[in-house]
Design an enzyme around this catalytic site. Structure first.
Site, PDB file in Angstrom:
ATOM      1  N   LYS A 120      45.308  47.202  26.969  1.00 26.80           N
ATOM      2  CA  LYS A 120      44.173  46.585  26.829  1.00 26.80           C
ATOM      3  C   LYS A 120      43.024  48.366  26.926  1.00 26.80           C
ATOM      4  O   LYS A 120      42.607  48.047  27.923  1.00 26.80           O
ATOM      5  CB  LYS A 120      42.872  45.800  27.134  1.00 26.80           C
ATOM      6  N   PHE A 143      39.839  38.831  25.416  1.00 21.43           N
ATOM      7  CA  PHE A 143      41.050  38.146  26.533  1.00 21.43           C
ATOM      8  C   PHE A 143      41.970  37.056  25.911  1.00 21.43           C
ATOM      9  O   PHE A 143      41.977  36.126  25.299  1.00 21.43           O
ATOM     10  CB  PHE A 143      39.907  36.799  26.929  1.00 21.43           C
ATOM     11  N   LYS A 151      52.612  36.454  38.016  1.00 19.90           N
ATOM     12  CA  LYS A 151      53.159  35.792  37.874  1.00 19.90           C
ATOM     13  C   LYS A 151      53.233  35.779  36.028  1.00 19.90           C
ATOM     14  O   LYS A 151      53.827  35.363  35.264  1.00 19.90           O
ATOM     15  CB  LYS A 151      52.411  34.008  37.478  1.00 19.90           C
ATOM     16  N   GLY A 152      51.888  36.368  36.186  1.00 25.40           N
ATOM     17  CA  GLY A 152      52.059  37.250  34.228  1.00 25.40           C
ATOM     18  C   GLY A 152      53.179  36.900  33.934  1.00 25.40           C
ATOM     19  O   GLY A 152      53.443  37.131  32.552  1.00 25.40           O
ATOM     20  N   GLU A 205      55.021  44.574  33.550  1.00 21.50           N
ATOM     21  CA  GLU A 205      53.432  43.873  33.946  1.00 21.50           C
ATOM     22  C   GLU A 205      53.547  42.696  32.087  1.00 21.50           C
ATOM     23  O   GLU A 205      53.212  43.943  31.331  1.00 21.50           O
ATOM     24  CB  GLU A 205      52.601  44.765  33.882  1.00 21.50           C
ATOM     25  N   ASP A 263      47.501  33.665  31.362  1.00 18.07           N
ATOM     26  CA  ASP A 263      46.323  32.248  31.504  1.00 18.07           C
ATOM     27  C   ASP A 263      45.255  32.721  31.971  1.00 18.07           C
ATOM     28  O   ASP A 263      45.050  34.103  31.758  1.00 18.07           O
ATOM     29  CB  ASP A 263      46.910  31.987  33.034  1.00 18.07           C
TER      30      ASP A 263
HETATM   31  P1  IMP Z   1      43.881  45.656  35.868  1.00 10.95           P
HETATM   32  O1  IMP Z   1      44.522  46.428  34.868  1.00 10.95           O
HETATM   33  O2  IMP Z   1      43.704  46.094  37.141  1.00 10.95           O
HETATM   34  O3  IMP Z   1      42.212  44.822  35.396  1.00 10.95           O
HETATM   35  O4  IMP Z   1      44.840  43.898  36.409  1.00 10.95           O
HETATM   36  C1  IMP Z   1      45.287  43.819  35.551  1.00 10.95           C
HETATM   37  C2  IMP Z   1      45.603  42.652  35.579  1.00 10.95           C
HETATM   38  O5  IMP Z   1      44.601  41.294  34.922  1.00 10.95           O
HETATM   39  C3  IMP Z   1      47.117  41.927  34.716  1.00 10.95           C
HETATM   40  O6  IMP Z   1      48.284  41.634  35.066  1.00 10.95           O
HETATM   41  C4  IMP Z   1      46.232  39.997  34.337  1.00 10.95           C
HETATM   42  O7  IMP Z   1      47.029  38.977  35.407  1.00 10.95           O
HETATM   43  C5  IMP Z   1      45.029  40.232  34.580  1.00 10.95           C
HETATM   44  N1  IMP Z   1      44.644  40.070  32.757  1.00 10.95           N
HETATM   45  C6  IMP Z   1      43.660  41.218  32.289  1.00 10.95           C
HETATM   46  N2  IMP Z   1      43.639  40.687  31.054  1.00 10.95           N
HETATM   47  C7  IMP Z   1      44.310  39.678  31.182  1.00 10.95           C
HETATM   48  C8  IMP Z   1      43.714  38.380  29.500  1.00 10.95           C
HETATM   49  O8  IMP Z   1      43.264  39.355  28.642  1.00 10.95           O
HETATM   50  N3  IMP Z   1      44.531  37.857  29.783  1.00 10.95           N
HETATM   51  C9  IMP Z   1      45.155  36.792  30.451  1.00 10.95           C
HETATM   52  N4  IMP Z   1      45.036  38.194  32.486  1.00 10.95           N
HETATM   53  C10 IMP Z   1      44.253  39.711  32.294  1.00 10.95           C
HETATM   54 MG    MG Z   2      48.971  40.176  36.067  1.00 13.64          MG
END
Ligand code: IMP
Ligand code: MG
Length: 173
Positions: free
Chosen positions: A129, A150, A41-42, A97, A157
């Site tokens: 990040k 975060f 949903k982000g 994303e 969220d």
């Molecule tokens: P990754 O790159 O597979 O670790 O996943 C990224 C997902 O983790 C993003 O789409 C977010 O849903 C979640 N996520 C990672 N860091 C954050 C943050 O700082 N705040 C909120 N959601 C985060």
């Molecule tokens: Mg996400």
């Protein structure tokens, strides 16, 4: 526990960045059949603003994945909860994303959509990040590079809260 959100990226800064990203996308995909795929949903808030800043005709679609793990990180075990509706064979897909953290989600989706035989598939991420990256993923369009904290707001969220904030901030515990 009181939780406060410390603003980091204002809505004015977000607006300006989205306008710059949209200009680049308009230029790079000129004459192509572009499908923007938001990751639920982000990315919903970012997608909604980005499509309105893009001038060329675009199609939009949505995917949702689930990743198992604690709420503030992804485990690397990713499953599709909602697949694309549109066929993307021969089309140019831009994954939209909110934030790339470990990189698992984008790596998985690049492969998943790649199997559908699009002409191209690239990533547009509002936040990057890099501190915790586990797998390398190319981010073709990047909004902001952020530190290892975060973030919430503007779609992001913490346990489903704060998505509606018009700015992005960090959680102060
Ligand atoms: P990754 O790159 O597979 O670790 O996943 C990224 C997902 O983790 C993003 O789409 C977010 O849903 C979640 N996520 C990672 N860091 C954050 C943050 O700082 N705040 C909120 N959601 C985060
Ligand atoms: Mg996400």
């Amino acid at each position: 526990m009181t939780v406060k959100v410390k603003p980091l990226i204002s809505s004015a800064k977000l607006k300006k960045k989205i306008s710059d990203l949209a200009k680049k996308i308009d230029k790079d995909y000129r004459g192509k059949e572009l499908v923007l795929v938001g990751v639920l949903k982000g990315a919903a808030v970012f997608l909604a603003d980005l499509i309105r800043a893009i001038k060329m005709p675009v199609a939009i679609d949505l995917v949702q994945v689930s990743s198992y793990g604690a709420s503030t990180y992804s485990s690397g075990v990713i499953k599709i909860k909602k697949d694309l509706d549109l066929p993307v064979v021969g089309k140019d897909v831009l994954l939209v994303e909110d934030i790339v953290d470990y990189g698992y989600t984008m790596k998985y989706l690049l492969r998943f959509i790649g199997h559908k035989k699009p002409n191209s598939v690239k990533i547009c991420a509002l936040l990057d990040k890099p501190a915790r990256r586990r797998v390398r993923v190319p981010i073709a369009y990047k909004g902001f590079t952020v530190p290892d904290e975060f973030f919430v707001g503007y779609g992001l969220d913490l346990n489903e809260k704060y998505r509606n904030l018009p700015f992005i901030g960090t959680i102060q515990k």
